[in-house]
Scaffold this active site. Structure first.
Site, short mmCIF file in Angstrom:
data_model
loop_
_atom_site.label_atom_id
_atom_site.label_comp_id
_atom_site.label_asym_id
_atom_site.label_seq_id
_atom_site.Cartn_x
_atom_site.Cartn_y
_atom_site.Cartn_z
N ARG A 35 -9.94 1.45 7.98
CA ARG A 35 -9.64 0.04 8.22
C ARG A 35 -10.82 -0.68 8.87
O ARG A 35 -10.71 -1.87 9.16
CB ARG A 35 -8.42 -0.06 9.13
CG ARG A 35 -7.12 -0.31 8.36
CD ARG A 35 -6.01 -0.33 9.38
NE ARG A 35 -4.84 -1.05 8.99
CZ ARG A 35 -3.68 -0.48 8.66
NH1 ARG A 35 -3.59 0.81 8.56
NH2 ARG A 35 -2.63 -1.22 8.41
N LYS A 47 0.84 -1.22 0.00
CA LYS A 47 0.00 0.00 0.00
C LYS A 47 0.87 1.27 0.00
O LYS A 47 0.61 2.19 -0.75
CB LYS A 47 -0.90 0.05 1.25
CG LYS A 47 -1.93 -1.05 1.34
CD LYS A 47 -2.93 -0.78 2.46
CE LYS A 47 -2.35 -0.86 3.86
NZ LYS A 47 -1.88 -2.20 4.25
N ARG A 99 10.62 -2.34 11.46
CA ARG A 99 9.49 -1.87 12.27
C ARG A 99 9.23 -2.88 13.38
O ARG A 99 9.25 -4.08 13.14
CB ARG A 99 8.24 -1.76 11.38
CG ARG A 99 8.07 -0.43 10.74
CD ARG A 99 6.97 -0.42 9.72
NE ARG A 99 5.67 -0.88 10.22
CZ ARG A 99 4.55 -0.81 9.52
NH1 ARG A 99 4.55 -0.30 8.30
NH2 ARG A 99 3.42 -1.24 10.02
N ARG A 146 -1.76 -8.79 13.08
CA ARG A 146 -2.20 -7.74 12.14
C ARG A 146 -3.02 -8.35 11.01
O ARG A 146 -3.99 -7.76 10.56
CB ARG A 146 -0.98 -6.98 11.59
CG ARG A 146 -0.33 -6.09 12.65
CD ARG A 146 1.05 -5.64 12.26
NE ARG A 146 1.08 -4.80 11.09
CZ ARG A 146 2.17 -4.63 10.33
NH1 ARG A 146 3.31 -5.25 10.63
NH2 ARG A 146 2.12 -3.86 9.27
N ARG A 162 11.37 -6.32 5.51
CA ARG A 162 11.18 -4.87 5.33
C ARG A 162 12.09 -4.08 6.27
O ARG A 162 12.24 -4.40 7.44
CB ARG A 162 9.71 -4.50 5.61
CG ARG A 162 9.46 -3.00 5.60
CD ARG A 162 8.03 -2.63 5.34
NE ARG A 162 7.05 -3.23 6.24
CZ ARG A 162 5.74 -3.15 6.06
NH1 ARG A 162 5.25 -2.51 5.00
NH2 ARG A 162 4.90 -3.71 6.90
P1 AMP Z 1 0.44 0.55 8.86
O1 AMP Z 1 1.66 1.40 8.86
O2 AMP Z 1 -0.63 1.04 7.94
O3 AMP Z 1 0.76 -0.91 8.68
O4 AMP Z 1 -0.18 0.69 10.34
C1 AMP Z 1 0.54 0.27 11.49
C2 AMP Z 1 -0.41 0.10 12.64
O5 AMP Z 1 -1.04 1.35 12.96
C3 AMP Z 1 -1.58 -0.86 12.40
O6 AMP Z 1 -1.21 -2.21 12.62
C4 AMP Z 1 -2.59 -0.35 13.43
O7 AMP Z 1 -2.25 -0.78 14.73
C5 AMP Z 1 -2.39 1.15 13.37
N1 AMP Z 1 -3.27 1.78 12.36
C6 AMP Z 1 -2.91 2.37 11.20
N2 AMP Z 1 -3.98 2.81 10.52
C7 AMP Z 1 -5.06 2.50 11.29
C8 AMP Z 1 -6.46 2.67 11.12
N3 AMP Z 1 -6.99 3.25 10.03
N4 AMP Z 1 -7.27 2.22 12.12
C9 AMP Z 1 -6.77 1.64 13.22
N5 AMP Z 1 -5.47 1.41 13.43
C10 AMP Z 1 -4.61 1.85 12.46
#
Ligand code: AMP
Length: 223
Positions: A88, A13, A162, A173, A127
């Site tokens: 999400r 993404k 990360r 996740r 990553r």
């Molecule tokens: P990402 O960088 O998009 O993989 O997001 C990392 C983490 O941030 C996710 O595993 C969630 O814990 C939190 N997170 C990011 N975006 C959202 C969202 N729209 N709703 C809830 N939690 C989020």
């Protein structure tokens, strides 16, 4: 133009959103990046969200929606944004729709990326991201390594894994994704603005290839 990026963790993404942002000249807004920056800076928000993120759980909807609502009010977002990792949940999708409606706006395109689960595990464990919050360039130890091991090609900062990319958290996740986020695919399909693409080495298509196709699609369809 408002574009949202759907898809499980590790589907690309961020890569696709980054390319679209440059091509369409609208900012990429990643809720994950906003949370990580706040965690790094130990802000009140950062402290609040850390426990969810470290377990691979979703941050509560009210906190997340407010962040996006405020971000959309910033000057650079007035011509559109690419929401990378938001919404999400269906609750978030309904909330953002109401917020946009008040401004006479809507989600123009929902992009859904899919990748086989084994590849997701492999990709997330390989990553590495630039630790400089202003850079955040993403690398992959196998598919897209940096020129000098552990150092960002663009800004020279240290590359880090990360914390939530460890296999145990990635499993959580993925669970959160399938339970809470995957219903969004049908949600946007029913609205008629879904673009789905497979990102996988099995068909020799990575994020960059898919991003190019999406740019052509957007221009061809006049979105
Ligand atoms: P990402 O960088 O998009 O993989 O997001 C990392 C983490 O941030 C996710 O595993 C969630 O814990 C939190 N997170 C990011 N975006 C959202 C969202 N729209 N709703 C809830 N939690 C989020």
């Amino acid at each position: 133009m408002i574009i949202i990026m759907l898809g499980a963790p590790g589907t690309g993404k961020g890569t696709v959103a980054g390319i679209l942002s440059k091509e369409l000249n609208i900012p990429q807004v990643s809720t994950g990046d906003i949370f990580r920056k706040n965690m790094q800076e130990k802000t009140e928000l950062g402290m609040k969200v850390e426990s969810y993120i470290s377990k691979g759980e979703l941050v509560p909807d009210d906190i997340t929606v407010k962040i996006v609502e405020n971000r959309l009010k910033e000057d650079d977002a007035k011509n559109g944004v690419i929401l990378d990792g938001f919404p999400r949940t269906v609750k978030q999708a309904e909330a953002i729709e109401k917020i946009l409606e008040k401004e006479g706006k809507k989600i123009d395109l929902a992009i859904n990326l899919t990748t086989p689960e084994e590849e997701i595990i492999e990709r997330t464990s390989n990553r590495r991201v630039c630790s400089n919050p202003e850079c955040k360039t993403v690398y992959n130890l196998v598919l897209n390594p940096s020129k000098v091991e552990g150092i960002c090609d663009k800004c020279g900062s240290k590359l880090i894994a990360r914390k939530d990319d460890n296999p145990e958290t990635v499993k959580n996740r993925l669970n959160s994704y399938f339970l809470q986020s995957s219903p969004l695919v049908e949600y946007y399909d029913e609205k008629g603005n879904l673009y789905s693409a497979l990102v996988s080495k099995t068909i020799n298509k990575m994020g960059v290839d898919v991003a190019k196709e999406i740019v052509e699609y957007i221009r061809g369809e006049n979105i």
